[in-house]
Motif scaffolding. Structure first.
Motif, short mmCIF file in Angstrom:
data_model
loop_
_atom_site.label_atom_id
_atom_site.label_comp_id
_atom_site.label_asym_id
_atom_site.label_seq_id
_atom_site.Cartn_x
_atom_site.Cartn_y
_atom_site.Cartn_z
N ALA A 162 0.83 -1.21 0.00
CA ALA A 162 0.00 0.00 0.00
C ALA A 162 0.86 1.26 0.00
N VAL A 163 1.97 1.22 0.72
CA VAL A 163 2.88 2.36 0.72
C VAL A 163 3.48 2.57 -0.67
N ALA A 164 3.87 1.47 -1.31
CA ALA A 164 4.48 1.55 -2.63
C ALA A 164 3.48 2.02 -3.68
N TRP A 165 2.24 1.58 -3.55
CA TRP A 165 1.22 1.89 -4.56
C TRP A 165 0.47 3.19 -4.28
N GLY A 166 0.51 3.63 -3.01
CA GLY A 166 -0.33 4.77 -2.63
C GLY A 166 -1.77 4.38 -2.42
N GLY A 167 -2.01 3.12 -2.16
CA GLY A 167 -3.37 2.60 -1.94
C GLY A 167 -3.33 1.09 -1.85
N LEU A 168 -4.51 0.49 -1.70
CA LEU A 168 -4.57 -0.96 -1.52
C LEU A 168 -4.58 -1.74 -2.82
N THR A 169 -4.57 -1.06 -3.95
CA THR A 169 -4.50 -1.73 -5.24
C THR A 169 -3.43 -1.08 -6.09
N PRO A 170 -2.85 -1.81 -7.05
CA PRO A 170 -1.90 -1.17 -7.96
C PRO A 170 -2.56 0.01 -8.67
N PRO A 171 -1.79 1.05 -8.98
CA PRO A 171 -2.38 2.25 -9.58
C PRO A 171 -3.24 1.96 -10.82
N ALA A 172 -2.83 0.98 -11.63
CA ALA A 172 -3.60 0.68 -12.84
C ALA A 172 -4.99 0.11 -12.53
N TYR A 173 -5.16 -0.41 -11.31
CA TYR A 173 -6.44 -1.02 -10.94
C TYR A 173 -7.18 -0.23 -9.87
N ALA A 174 -6.75 1.01 -9.64
CA ALA A 174 -7.38 1.83 -8.60
C ALA A 174 -8.85 2.09 -8.89
N VAL A 175 -9.26 1.94 -10.15
CA VAL A 175 -10.66 2.14 -10.53
C VAL A 175 -11.57 1.14 -9.83
N HIS A 176 -11.01 0.02 -9.37
CA HIS A 176 -11.82 -0.99 -8.69
C HIS A 176 -12.18 -0.58 -7.27
N GLN A 177 -11.45 0.38 -6.70
CA GLN A 177 -11.73 0.79 -5.34
C GLN A 177 -12.91 1.75 -5.31
N GLY A 178 -13.68 1.68 -4.23
CA GLY A 178 -14.80 2.58 -4.09
C GLY A 178 -15.16 2.76 -2.63
N ALA A 179 -16.01 3.75 -2.35
CA ALA A 179 -16.49 3.94 -0.99
C ALA A 179 -17.39 2.75 -0.62
N PRO A 180 -17.37 2.33 0.63
CA PRO A 180 -18.22 1.20 1.02
C PRO A 180 -19.68 1.47 0.68
N GLY A 181 -20.35 0.45 0.18
CA GLY A 181 -21.75 0.59 -0.19
C GLY A 181 -22.43 -0.76 -0.26
N PRO A 182 -23.75 -0.78 -0.39
CA PRO A 182 -24.51 -2.04 -0.38
C PRO A 182 -24.53 -2.77 -1.72
#
Length: 319
Positions: free
Chosen positions: A122-142
């Motif tokens: 996460a430190v290396a990527w700046g998030g929990l997914t690789p930068p190329a796949y950051a589109v998969h992350q979202g705010a929690p929802g139902p």
């Protein structure tokens, strides 16, 4: 590598069903997962889905069947699953709980090591997914929960009589939970998605000819309440320990899924089929026929998916 690992995964899953009393048709239950369109698919092209899934089953499989966990094995497999797919950190609370319950503090390694490794990524990527796949992350929802219910609703139909026979106090939940799920679908529509047949949206593809109703594919108004009904039946049954633990694992898995911005079948189907098969094993008398029917439907769906993808590949590549 994935082609070699995927059949091994089916072999690994099978003993879990053999340990569930009374004796179950373990091979049938394992093949329900192994012939899943979204287990079979990643077995024949490069994808990280199956290795991570197999590692997760090896990590928590002993816990599901009430077999003592081995700290080194649990740590290695949970770390492997989390490094391949960071989402598999959902298993960490299981190891923390077991460590505290039995005062086996070495089991904390199975939670701490994956967290530390993913933290470094996460430190290396700046998030929990690789930068190329950051589109998969979202705010929690139902949305992911509703999509899981739709997946569960479709695939649990052959086993509904078995679940109904197993359930005890079920009348109120059988009305309340489908009604709440329908209200949630109205408030948070699932949407049609983009090119579902190409990107792992079999449920959307199946529903496409029936159009959109209140912002969601029309058939989801059947699938989602059906899935909620299956859950209601599960909550109304006096399950053995393995089924209770399976439901606990499902809750952790679903809670983590809520951070996924993409609702696609490939994220839900193998785990859903694993849970459905596991939940059916306590009542073999009622569930055996349903498992064979489910296996046939899964095989048919896999063949259709391979045909669809084969047509796309041959058309695209001019073969």
């Amino acid at each position: 590598i994935t082609l070699l690992l995927s059949p091994i995964g089916v072999v690994v899953i099978s003993p879990l069903f053999e340990k569930v009393p009374p004796p179950a048709d373990a091979a049938v239950s394992a093949l329900i997962v192994g012939w899943s369109p979204y287990y079979l698919g990643p077995a024949v092209y490069f994808a990280s889905d199956n290795p991570a899934f197999i590692a997760s089953v090896l990590a928590i499989g002993p816990w599901l069947t009430a077999t003592p966990l081995r700290p080194l094995s649990a740590t290695c497999w949970s770390a492997a699953a989390a490094l391949i797919r960071q989402f598999y950190l959902w298993m960490a609370p299981i190891f923390v709980f077991e460590a505290a319950r039995h005062r086996r503090w070495t089991l904390l390694l199975a939670a701490a090591v994956p967290v530390l490794l993913v933290g470094g990524l996460a430190v290396a990527w700046g998030g929990l997914t690789p930068p190329a796949y950051a589109v998969h992350q979202g705010a929690p929802g139902p949305g992911p929960i509703l999509y899981f219910l739709a997946t569960l609703g479709l695939w649990s139909v052959p086993l509904m009589p078995a679940f109904f026979a197993a359930a005890g106090n079920r009348r109120a939940l059988l009305v309340i939970m489908p009604a709440v799920s329908a209200a949630a679908l109205y408030l948070w529509p699932i949407g049609a998605g983009l090119d579902p047949s190409m990107w792992g949206g079999a449920l959307r593809s199946f529903s496409k000819p029936f159009g959109i109703l209140a912002g969601s594919p029309a058939l989801f108004w059947i699938f989602v309440p059906l899935g909620a009904a299956a859950l209601a039946l599960w909550f109304g049954a006096a399950w053995a320990r393995v089924q209770q633990r399976m439901l606990a694992a499902l809750a952790l898995w679903l809670a983590t899924q809520t951070f996924n911005a993409f609702t696609l079948d490939k994220y839900y189907q193998p785990m859903t089929l694993f849970v459905v098969a596991m939940m059916s094993t306590q009542y073999t008398r009622y569930a055996r026929t349903g498992r064979w029917v489910l296996l046939g439907l899964v095989l048919l769906a896999s063949l259709l998916r391979l045909v669809v993808h084969g047509h796309r590949f041959t058309t695209t590549w001019g073969i």
